[in-house]
Scaffold this motif. Structure first.
Motif, PDB file in Angstrom:
ATOM      1  N   TYR A 266      -6.476  47.123 -31.343  1.00  0.00           N
ATOM      2  CA  TYR A 266      -6.839  48.078 -30.293  1.00  0.00           C
ATOM      3  C   TYR A 266      -7.005  49.485 -30.858  1.00  0.00           C
ATOM      4  O   TYR A 266      -7.940  50.210 -30.488  1.00  0.00           O
ATOM      5  N   ILE A 267      -6.104  49.887 -31.742  1.00  0.00           N
ATOM      6  CA  ILE A 267      -6.197  51.221 -32.341  1.00  0.00           C
ATOM      7  C   ILE A 267      -7.494  51.365 -33.136  1.00  0.00           C
ATOM      8  O   ILE A 267      -8.202  52.370 -33.031  1.00  0.00           O
ATOM      9  N   THR A 268      -7.815  50.334 -33.919  1.00  0.00           N
ATOM     10  CA  THR A 268      -9.058  50.358 -34.701  1.00  0.00           C
ATOM     11  C   THR A 268     -10.268  50.406 -33.778  1.00  0.00           C
ATOM     12  O   THR A 268     -11.231  51.133 -34.030  1.00  0.00           O
ATOM     13  N   GLY A 269     -10.207  49.642 -32.692  1.00  0.00           N
ATOM     14  CA  GLY A 269     -11.298  49.651 -31.722  1.00  0.00           C
ATOM     15  C   GLY A 269     -11.471  51.016 -31.078  1.00  0.00           C
ATOM     16  O   GLY A 269     -12.602  51.474 -30.858  1.00  0.00           O
ATOM     17  N   LEU A 270     -10.377  51.673 -30.772  1.00  0.00           N
ATOM     18  CA  LEU A 270     -10.450  53.012 -30.175  1.00  0.00           C
ATOM     19  C   LEU A 270     -11.071  54.009 -31.143  1.00  0.00           C
ATOM     20  O   LEU A 270     -11.871  54.868 -30.745  1.00  0.00           O
ATOM     21  N   VAL A 271     -10.710  53.907 -32.427  1.00  0.00           N
ATOM     22  CA  VAL A 271     -11.296  54.789 -33.440  1.00  0.00           C
ATOM     23  C   VAL A 271     -12.805  54.554 -33.515  1.00  0.00           C
ATOM     24  O   VAL A 271     -13.601  55.511 -33.552  1.00  0.00           O
ATOM     25  N   PHE A 272     -13.209  53.270 -33.521  1.00  0.00           N
ATOM     26  CA  PHE A 272     -14.631  52.922 -33.576  1.00  0.00           C
ATOM     27  C   PHE A 272     -15.385  53.499 -32.375  1.00  0.00           C
ATOM     28  O   PHE A 272     -16.461  54.089 -32.520  1.00  0.00           O
ATOM     29  N   LEU A 273     -14.817  53.347 -31.178  1.00  0.00           N
ATOM     30  CA  LEU A 273     -15.470  53.850 -29.964  1.00  0.00           C
ATOM     31  C   LEU A 273     -15.531  55.371 -29.966  1.00  0.00           C
ATOM     32  O   LEU A 273     -16.519  55.964 -29.517  1.00  0.00           O
ATOM     33  N   TRP A 274     -14.490  56.030 -30.472  1.00  0.00           N
ATOM     34  CA  TRP A 274     -14.480  57.482 -30.524  1.00  0.00           C
ATOM     35  C   TRP A 274     -15.561  58.000 -31.481  1.00  0.00           C
ATOM     36  O   TRP A 274     -16.222  59.008 -31.200  1.00  0.00           O
ATOM     37  N   LEU A 275     -15.745  57.312 -32.601  1.00  0.00           N
ATOM     38  CA  LEU A 275     -16.776  57.722 -33.556  1.00  0.00           C
ATOM     39  C   LEU A 275     -18.174  57.617 -32.959  1.00  0.00           C
ATOM     40  O   LEU A 275     -19.093  58.314 -33.384  1.00  0.00           O
ATOM     41  N   ASN A 276     -18.322  56.727 -31.956  1.00  0.00           N
ATOM     42  CA  ASN A 276     -19.632  56.505 -31.346  1.00  0.00           C
ATOM     43  C   ASN A 276     -19.681  56.976 -29.893  1.00  0.00           C
ATOM     44  O   ASN A 276     -20.468  56.483 -29.094  1.00  0.00           O
ATOM     45  N   ARG A 277     -18.856  57.968 -29.560  1.00  0.00           N
ATOM     46  CA  ARG A 277     -18.733  58.426 -28.176  1.00  0.00           C
ATOM     47  C   ARG A 277     -20.003  59.074 -27.643  1.00  0.00           C
ATOM     48  O   ARG A 277     -20.149  59.266 -26.435  1.00  0.00           O
ATOM     49  N   HIS A 278     -20.936  59.423 -28.536  1.00  0.00           N
ATOM     50  CA  HIS A 278     -22.197  60.013 -28.104  1.00  0.00           C
ATOM     51  C   HIS A 278     -23.135  58.981 -27.481  1.00  0.00           C
ATOM     52  O   HIS A 278     -24.108  59.346 -26.818  1.00  0.00           O
ATOM     53  N   GLN A 279     -22.840  57.694 -27.679  1.00  0.00           N
ATOM     54  CA  GLN A 279     -23.689  56.638 -27.131  1.00  0.00           C
ATOM     55  C   GLN A 279     -23.403  56.437 -25.641  1.00  0.00           C
ATOM     56  O   GLN A 279     -22.237  56.398 -25.240  1.00  0.00           O
ATOM     57  N   PRO A 280     -24.448  56.320 -24.803  1.00  0.00           N
ATOM     58  CA  PRO A 280     -24.238  56.109 -23.367  1.00  0.00           C
ATOM     59  C   PRO A 280     -23.382  54.875 -23.096  1.00  0.00           C
ATOM     60  O   PRO A 280     -23.617  53.812 -23.651  1.00  0.00           O
ATOM     61  N   GLY A 281     -22.358  55.017 -22.287  1.00  0.00           N
ATOM     62  CA  GLY A 281     -21.509  53.894 -21.903  1.00  0.00           C
ATOM     63  C   GLY A 281     -20.273  53.727 -22.770  1.00  0.00           C
ATOM     64  O   GLY A 281     -19.250  53.222 -22.297  1.00  0.00           O
ATOM     65  N   LEU A 282     -20.326  54.150 -24.027  1.00  0.00           N
ATOM     66  CA  LEU A 282     -19.182  53.937 -24.917  1.00  0.00           C
ATOM     67  C   LEU A 282     -17.961  54.785 -24.558  1.00  0.00           C
ATOM     68  O   LEU A 282     -16.826  54.324 -24.734  1.00  0.00           O
ATOM     69  N   PRO A 283     -18.136  56.009 -24.030  1.00  0.00           N
ATOM     70  CA  PRO A 283     -16.938  56.727 -23.560  1.00  0.00           C
ATOM     71  C   PRO A 283     -16.228  55.994 -22.428  1.00  0.00           C
ATOM     72  O   PRO A 283     -15.000  56.045 -22.320  1.00  0.00           O
ATOM     73  N   VAL A 284     -16.988  55.296 -21.592  1.00  0.00           N
ATOM     74  CA  VAL A 284     -16.392  54.525 -20.495  1.00  0.00           C
ATOM     75  C   VAL A 284     -15.627  53.327 -21.065  1.00  0.00           C
ATOM     76  O   VAL A 284     -14.518  53.011 -20.621  1.00  0.00           O
ATOM     77  N   ILE A 285     -16.225  52.648 -22.058  1.00  0.00           N
ATOM     78  CA  ILE A 285     -15.533  51.534 -22.703  1.00  0.00           C
ATOM     79  C   ILE A 285     -14.251  52.044 -23.366  1.00  0.00           C
ATOM     80  O   ILE A 285     -13.198  51.398 -23.300  1.00  0.00           O
ATOM     81  N   PHE A 286     -14.335  53.213 -23.993  1.00  0.00           N
ATOM     82  CA  PHE A 286     -13.160  53.815 -24.626  1.00  0.00           C
ATOM     83  C   PHE A 286     -12.038  53.994 -23.609  1.00  0.00           C
ATOM     84  O   PHE A 286     -10.865  53.680 -23.897  1.00  0.00           O
ATOM     85  N   ALA A 287     -12.383  54.489 -22.423  1.00  0.00           N
ATOM     86  CA  ALA A 287     -11.380  54.702 -21.378  1.00  0.00           C
ATOM     87  C   ALA A 287     -10.726  53.384 -20.975  1.00  0.00           C
ATOM     88  O   ALA A 287      -9.507  53.306 -20.786  1.00  0.00           O
ATOM     89  N   GLY A 288     -11.529  52.309 -20.836  1.00  0.00           N
ATOM     90  CA  GLY A 288     -10.992  51.005 -20.463  1.00  0.00           C
ATOM     91  C   GLY A 288     -10.079  50.428 -21.529  1.00  0.00           C
ATOM     92  O   GLY A 288      -9.001  49.902 -21.221  1.00  0.00           O
ATOM     93  N   VAL A 289     -10.505  50.532 -22.786  1.00  0.00           N
ATOM     94  CA  VAL A 289      -9.681  50.037 -23.897  1.00  0.00           C
ATOM     95  C   VAL A 289      -8.380  50.830 -23.976  1.00  0.00           C
ATOM     96  O   VAL A 289      -7.307  50.263 -24.213  1.00  0.00           O
ATOM     97  N   LEU A 290      -8.472  52.142 -23.750  1.00  0.00           N
ATOM     98  CA  LEU A 290      -7.280  52.990 -23.800  1.00  0.00           C
ATOM     99  C   LEU A 290      -6.269  52.593 -22.722  1.00  0.00           C
ATOM    100  O   LEU A 290      -5.056  52.543 -22.984  1.00  0.00           O
TER     101      LEU A 290
END
Length: 198
Positions: free
Chosen positions: A66-90
């Motif tokens: 999960y931590i690795t996934g959060l880092v991956f999503l944060w690195l790509n937070r500029h992509q539409p929808g990925l900040p929302v996925i980040f929130a769900g994973v968090l």
């Protein structure tokens, strides 16, 4: 649950005139991490009852995933929808971390999954899940939402799962609609050519 959202998004994207070619053109930082994390979760799921050390360390492994996934999503937070996925994973990570690395599951919500599942859940036989009890922290973030027929797959999901699905839907729609099908594009080009010739 996220897989359901991906399938639904692909279908809707297709009906909206999008193309799967958009998926091939996506550019993600650390993109190799996603299939690796997915494969690791499948390995844990299938080996948790066969390999002793995996069973003992599974909760720690899942938290690291999960931590690795959060880092991956944060690195790509500029992509539409990925900040929302980040929130769900968090949200899922928070409740799992607060409860020893396992996702709490409502026994009441999971009754339709059968007696064997409930007994195994209460006995703590699952590497990633455990029954919600009076000692559970943040139980409202656990798997408390039942999905049963007419929904095609019986399961219990969390608020974080719902949020992740919304993000996955937005991301896939963006990718597919950024690359419309050739038929639609050719028709548009023909209309432009015809208007120019006139």
């Amino acid at each position: 649950m996220v897989y359901d959202g991906i399938v639904l998004s692909l279908l809707i994207g297709w009906f909206r005139g999008g193309s799967l070619k958009g998926l091939a053109h996506m550019k993600l930082r650390g993109g190799w991490l996603f299939p690796l994390l997915l494969a690791l979760q499948f390995v844990i799921f299938f080996l948790q009852e066969k390999v002793a050390w995996i069973a003992k360390m599974s909760n720690v492994i899942f938290l690291l995933v999960y931590i690795t996934g959060l880092v991956f999503l944060w690195l790509n937070r500029h992509q539409p929808g990925l900040p929302v996925i980040f929130a769900g994973v968090l949200l899922n990570f928070i409740v799992m971390a607060a409860n020893g690395g396992r996702m709490p599951v409502s026994v009441e919500a999971a009754q339709f999954l059968g007696r064997e599942y409930i007994e195994a859940l209460k006995a703590g036989l699952y590497a990633k899940h455990q029954a919600i009890t009076s000692d559970t922290l943040l139980p409202f973030l656990g798997d408390i939402i039942p999905l049963s027929p007419p929904y095609p797959r019986q399961q219990v999901i969390s608020i974080g799962d719902v949020v992740m699905n919304v993000g996955a839907f937005l991301f896939i729609q963006h990718l597919m609609l950024s690359a419309p099908r050739h038929g639609k594009g050719n028709a548009g080009e023909e209309k432009v050519t015809a208007s120019v010739n006139q």
